[in-house]
Each structure stands twice: as structure tokens, then as C-alpha cells.
Scaffold this motif. Structure first.
Motif, PDB file in Angstrom:
ATOM      1  N   GLN A  20       0.843  -1.207   0.000  1.00  0.00           N
ATOM      2  CA  GLN A  20       0.000   0.000   0.000  1.00  0.00           C
ATOM      3  C   GLN A  20       0.872   1.249   0.000  1.00  0.00           C
ATOM      4  O   GLN A  20       0.590   2.236  -0.692  1.00  0.00           O
ATOM      5  CB  GLN A  20      -0.889   0.040   1.246  1.00  0.00           C
ATOM      6  CG  GLN A  20      -2.063  -0.906   1.234  1.00  0.00           C
ATOM      7  CD  GLN A  20      -2.882  -0.783   2.500  1.00  0.00           C
ATOM      8  OE1 GLN A  20      -2.342  -0.743   3.615  1.00  0.00           O
ATOM      9  NE2 GLN A  20      -4.197  -0.752   2.367  1.00  0.00           N
ATOM     10  N   GLU A 157      -9.652  -1.706  -4.132  1.00  0.00           N
ATOM     11  CA  GLU A 157      -9.947  -0.468  -3.395  1.00  0.00           C
ATOM     12  C   GLU A 157      -9.015  -0.297  -2.207  1.00  0.00           C
ATOM     13  O   GLU A 157      -8.528   0.805  -1.935  1.00  0.00           O
ATOM     14  CB  GLU A 157     -11.394  -0.536  -2.895  1.00  0.00           C
ATOM     15  CG  GLU A 157     -12.128   0.758  -3.010  1.00  0.00           C
ATOM     16  CD  GLU A 157     -13.566   0.653  -2.572  1.00  0.00           C
ATOM     17  OE1 GLU A 157     -14.382   0.197  -3.385  1.00  0.00           O
ATOM     18  OE2 GLU A 157     -13.839   1.042  -1.422  1.00  0.00           O
ATOM     19  N   SER A 158      -8.758  -1.371  -1.487  1.00  0.00           N
ATOM     20  CA  SER A 158      -7.895  -1.239  -0.304  1.00  0.00           C
ATOM     21  C   SER A 158      -6.446  -1.013  -0.721  1.00  0.00           C
ATOM     22  O   SER A 158      -5.658  -0.453   0.035  1.00  0.00           O
ATOM     23  CB  SER A 158      -8.014  -2.441   0.628  1.00  0.00           C
ATOM     24  OG  SER A 158      -7.554  -3.610   0.005  1.00  0.00           O
ATOM     25  N   LEU A 159      -6.096  -1.424  -1.926  1.00  0.00           N
ATOM     26  CA  LEU A 159      -4.724  -1.211  -2.393  1.00  0.00           C
ATOM     27  C   LEU A 159      -4.566   0.164  -3.028  1.00  0.00           C
ATOM     28  O   LEU A 159      -3.608   0.885  -2.775  1.00  0.00           O
ATOM     29  CB  LEU A 159      -4.348  -2.288  -3.420  1.00  0.00           C
ATOM     30  CG  LEU A 159      -2.950  -2.181  -4.031  1.00  0.00           C
ATOM     31  CD1 LEU A 159      -1.867  -2.479  -2.991  1.00  0.00           C
ATOM     32  CD2 LEU A 159      -2.800  -3.134  -5.214  1.00  0.00           C
ATOM     33  N   LEU A 160      -5.540   0.525  -3.891  1.00  0.00           N
ATOM     34  CA  LEU A 160      -5.366   1.704  -4.742  1.00  0.00           C
ATOM     35  C   LEU A 160      -6.212   2.902  -4.309  1.00  0.00           C
ATOM     36  O   LEU A 160      -5.980   4.005  -4.791  1.00  0.00           O
ATOM     37  CB  LEU A 160      -5.755   1.364  -6.183  1.00  0.00           C
ATOM     38  CG  LEU A 160      -5.059   0.166  -6.827  1.00  0.00           C
ATOM     39  CD1 LEU A 160      -5.770  -0.221  -8.121  1.00  0.00           C
ATOM     40  CD2 LEU A 160      -3.594   0.482  -7.113  1.00  0.00           C
ATOM     41  N   GLY A 161      -7.213   2.651  -3.460  1.00  0.00           N
ATOM     42  CA  GLY A 161      -8.198   3.702  -3.185  1.00  0.00           C
ATOM     43  C   GLY A 161      -9.353   3.568  -4.164  1.00  0.00           C
ATOM     44  O   GLY A 161      -9.206   3.001  -5.248  1.00  0.00           O
TER      45      GLY A 161
END
Lengths: 316, 216
Positions: A20, A157-161
Motif C-alpha cells: 500500500q 480499493e484497499s490497495l489503490l483507493g
């Protein structure tokens, strides 16, 4: 869960948090910046490590020294000046192909090439990320990330937003479309050449292809260009199912298509997504027959010797 | 024995224990006490003057003033699950304040939690780990011992500080020797009201647990 002061540096959570962090730096750069590509390669490597570590941190240890495995499972090796070493990323990528069914050969090849660029950037005077349009690698990068984050119950989503994850999904969709378009073009080109052959030649080539395309060498299918019998070859997914019958052991293994070749018209297609695009992507089952001795690797001579010279505390 | 449903409902349980029993005896009835390295099994908490205390403690930062809301050992990768506070000598008008993290989490964009990175203020065992304030298993917070390490974390820090000053808190006064408070340290934040001169003799004892036993 017991209280812990620190996390293992090879734990999935520690590695995913690092991924992340690297992705965050990557996304601060413009797509045209060399650093955008550079940080994507670093992110990819850490993400691969996180995914494999999720199964077990022992799987990312460098197995050449068992102390690394010991370290991975949470014990401190009793060795002076021990420095834990994890496996090379090239080995880990090959493991990923085996561990994650959705991590295709195409993804493996892409990841190797992308991380090699990182090596070139760090170890030479070359500029492997300069002037490389992101559209040539970014969709596949996102596709690989999606497979890897899904394997560890995370999301794009949790990695890139949220915003970038939406953009990434549209790149992935476009990637699949591009594969479809390009393979259809290849098929049409071979069909055009095939159609120009005489009926006699077509018949001869088709018969030869039928003879050469044996079940032993792959899965028989109809060629999408010339309709002759051709072969799909694949890689095994999942554990094989074994049954016993009077003749011996039957082992059935599910195979995911990886490549196609037609010896009649010469059409070759490589990569699961392209095979899916032209209707050749269905899994198939490879069946093997073994006799019991072969399957269980029984050494008959050893068995005979053991029967004749049984352990006996009372020599006679 | 305690009722699990009370803890699930409120995030803490308040109960009384016989003052003649030691805190360790009472704690052993609740579960297996967890020893924090470099601390005694049962820690004694008394009000301290700030200037006399080291800066790695809350007393060293806040003295007898109000302690801000926090979870204990938030800088650990996995803090102990439960804190047991027991009154040995009560202090007049000194309260333990509690906030349920559910009231902080709600209305905050989930992305902020799973992409905000915090770091412990100091290395632990020569190691540093990225910490998340909330990961759907535990909630941690400390305004001194963990620091934001990226932009999203700074944004989250601001939001949490705002919420801590506006969200309703519970106030528990341990007013008799033997009064106990078991807190779910993965869910509740706790603080202490300021200590007046007449309450300087206040004495609590504290132990930590990874698990406690409940009445079935």
C-alpha cells in the motif's frame, strides 16, 4: 489472538501494508514519469510476497538454508550473525502461478519482465521505465494486482483507493477486449490463407493434423480458423482426483488451457485470456492410467528382500 | 464469573470484588493474566506530577491533568485484548471515562481506515510496523505513542480528534476499594479525568488479559 509487540516482517499484513505504501508513492507520479513504472514494479514484488505469505510465510523463505524457514515460522535460529533471506522474486512468481489458479502464464511473463525492468533500473545505467507508455503495461499490472489482492481477501480499493480502483477495473475490462480483438485478427488471417488452398491440399493437411494431434500430447479441439483437429495444452489446476479400478489407478487432473497449436493451418495462440476470447478457454480433464506398482513407486525387489529377511531379535 | 453479553453490549463491565482479596487473586478468576515484558504482572497506577515522570508515560505528558482517550499499548502490533482496573484506594471525583469506538467508526469512509498508516513513535524490539487504527478486528488509538505516517493518516487523525471531543462518553467512578472495571481494549477508548489535590492518594491496580472466562 494473543498480544504481540511486533509483526513478523514476512507476515501477509506487514507485506500488504508495505505494498500500500509503495502504491501510494506510485500514484503520486504522473503516468508518463519513469517513477510511476518504477514504483509499480516495487509494489508488484511486495504484493506477490504478501500473497504467498498469506498461505504461509515459510513459502517465501529462501529454502537453500533451513534457518530461513525456521525464521519464517517464528523461531530465531541459533546461529551467530544470522540474517534472514527470502526467496528470489523469480522463484516466487513461479510459485504464484502454481498457487493461484487465476495467476495465468501471461501474468507470470508480464511480472517477470516488469520486475526485470526494476532490476535494470537499480543495477545498471539503463533507463528501462523512461519513454514507455503506461498503456502498454498498466492494464496488465492492474489485472495482476487484482488477482493477488483477491487471494488475500483484500480488494483493489484497499490497495489503490476507490477512485483509482474504478479506473483499474476499466483498464482490466479493456485488456480483455484487446486480447479478443487481436486474437480474432490472427484467426481471420489464418482463415484467409487456408481458404486460398486447394481442396486436395486442405484435405491432406487436415488428415495429417488429425493423426498428429494425439490425446497423449494435449486436448483435441477444432481449430477456429480451418476447423481441423488441433491441440490445446494446459497447466494443472487443483488437486488430481484418483480412483481405483481393476486395471489399476486412474488419475483425473483438471487442466486450464494455456496454449493452442494447429498443425494444419499453422495457427498458434498463447495465453489463457486469448484462448477464452476465441472460445478455447474451457477447462478440460486430463486422464492418466497407472498400474499400482508404478503409481505407488513400489520397489518389488526390496519388498521381496524384506519378506525373506525379516527383522528378528533371535538370529538363527 | 462475568456475563459475556454485558461486555458485548457495552464494551466494558463494572463489578465489585471483595477488597480483602488481592488484585491478582481476582484477576486469576477472570482468566490467565498476560505479562507485559518490562512491567510487573500487576501494575500500580497512582496520580503523578508531570515534572517527576518520564516522557514515555501518560503521567510524564499529562501529570494530574485529564488523560486523553486512548487504548492501552496501541503502539503494539496486537495490543492485549482486555484491561482490568481495580480500585485499591478511591480518589474523590476521579473518573475513568470510556468511549465506544463504534461511535468513532461510523460515518467515516472505510477507505480512510484501511489505507491510513500509523507508526509507533519508537522502534519496538528494533522493529517498526505499519499500524492501522481499525482493521475490523481491533480499534486502537493513542495521540502520543502512534503517529500518522501518510496523508490519509493525518486526515484520519484530525477526524478522530474531532470525534473524541464531540462524542458522548461514559464516566465510571471506582469509588470503593475492590471496585473493578474490565474493558475491551480492542473496542473501547478510555481516559481519566483530572486529579485534584485531595485525590492524590488514589490508587488503582491494572492487569492485562488476552482472554477472559465468562459465565455460561
Amino acid at each position: 489472538m494473543n498480544a504481540k509487540r511486533t509483526a513478523h516482517e514476512w507476515s501477509k499484513d506487514a507485506l500488504f501494508s508495505k505494498a500500500q505504501r509503495y502504491v501510494e508513492i506510485m500514484l503520486e507520479k504522473e503516468h508518463a514519469d519513469w517513477e510511476f513504472g518504477f514504483w509499480s514494479a516495487l509494489s508488484l514484488e511486495i504484493l506477490v510476497r504478501a500473497s504467498i505469505s498469506n498461505i504461509s510465510p515459510a513459502l517465501i523463505a529462501d529454502g537453500k538454508d533451513w534457518n530461513n524457514i525456521l525464521y519464517a515460522v517464528g523461531h530465531d535460529p541459533n546461529q551467530q550473525k544470522f540474517t534472514p533471506k527470502s526467496a528470489d522474486i523469480s522463484d516466487l512468481l513461479k510459485r504464484a502461478e502454481n498457487l493461484f489458479p487465476d495467476f495465468t502464464r501471461e501474468m507470470l511473463n508480464f511480472s517477470i519482465a516488469h520486475i526485470n525492468k526494476r532490476n535494470s533500473e537499480l543495477h545498471t545505467g539503463a533507463l528501462p521505465f523512461d519513454g514507455v507508455g503506461s498503456s502498454s503495461w498498466l492494464p496488465m499490472f492492474y489485472a495482476v494486482c487484482k488477482v493477488l489482492v483477491t487471494s488475500i481477501d483484500e480488494s483493489l480499493e484497499s490497495l489503490l483507493g476507490k477512485e483509482v480502483a474504478e479506473e483499474a477495473e476499466s483498464h482490466i475490462v479493456a485488456l480483455k477486449d484487446e486480447s479478443a480483438k487481436s486474437v480474432k485478427g490472427t484467426i481471420n488471417a489464418h482463415k484467409t490463407i487456408w481458404d486460398e488452398k486447394s481442396e486436395e491440399e486442405k484435405s491432406k493437411l487436415s488428415k495429417k493434423a488429425d493423426l498428429l494431434s494425439t490425446r497423449h500430447d494435449g486436448h483435441r479441439v477444432n481449430c477456429p480458423a480451418c476447423k481441423s483437429i488441433a491441440l490445446v495444452q494446459g497447466r494443472s489446476v487443483g488437486t488430481p482426483k484418483t480412483t481405483v479400478d481393476p486395471d489399476g489407478i486412474i488419475e483425473k487432473q483438471t487442466m486450464l488451457p494455456a496454449s493452442f497449436e494447429c498443425t494444419a493451418c499453422g495457427l498458434k495462440i498463447s495465453g489463457y485470456s486469448k484462448l477464452v476470447a476465441c472460445g478455447l478457454g474451457n477447462t478440460y480433464v486430463s486422464t492418466n492410467h497407472y498400474d499400482a506398482v508404478e503409481y505407488f513407486e513400489i520397489d518389488l525387489e526390496e519388498e521381496m528382500r524384506n519378506m525373506m529377511y525379516e527383522d528378528n531379535n533371535e538370529p538363527y | 464469573m462475568l456475563q459475556e453479553r454485558n461486555l458485548i453490549e457495552n464494551g466494558y463491565i463494572r463489578f465489585h470484588s471483595a477488597s480483602e482479596k488481592s488484585t491478582l487473586e481476582v484477576a486469576n478468576l477472570l482468566g490467565k493474566v498476560f505479562r507485559v515484558p518490562s512491567m510487573p504482572l500487576v501494575q500500580t497506577l497512582t496520580p503523578r506530577v508531570k515534572d517527576n515522570e518520564p516522557s514515555n508515560t501518560y503521567s510524564g505528558n499529562y501529570g494530574t491533568n485529564e488523560f486523553p482517550f486512548h487504548s492501552d499499548l496501541a503502539h503494539w502490533y496486537t495490543p492485549p485484548r482486555y484491561i482490568f482496573l481495580r480500585c485499591v484506594v478511591p480518589g474523590v471525583d476521579v473518573q475513568t471515562k470510556l468511549i465506544d469506538s463504534k461511535n468513532i467508526i461510523k460515518d467515516v469512509e472505510p477507505e480512510l481506515f484501511y489505507r491510513s498508516h500509523f507508526l509507533p513513535r519508537k522502534r519496538l524490539d528494533r522493529s517498526l510496523n505499519i499500524l492501522k487504527v481499525y482493521d475490523e478486528v481491533l480499534f486502537r488509538w493513542d495521540s502520543i505513542f502512534i503517529q500518522p505516517a501518510n496523508k490519509l493518516a493525518k486526515e484520519l487523525q484530525y477526524i478522530i480528534c474531532e470525534k473524541l471531543s464531540s462524542v458522548q462518553s461514559e464516566a465510571v467512578e471506582l469509588c470503593c476499594a475492590g471496585d473493578g472495571l474490565l474493558i475491551d481494549n480492542w473496542r473501547m477508548l478510555h481516559g481519566r479525568s483530572s486529579v485534584s489535590d485531595i485525590a492524590m492518594h488514589r490508587k488503582l491496580e491494572r492487569v492485562y488479559f488476552n482472554e477472559v472466562s465468562f459465565e455460561r
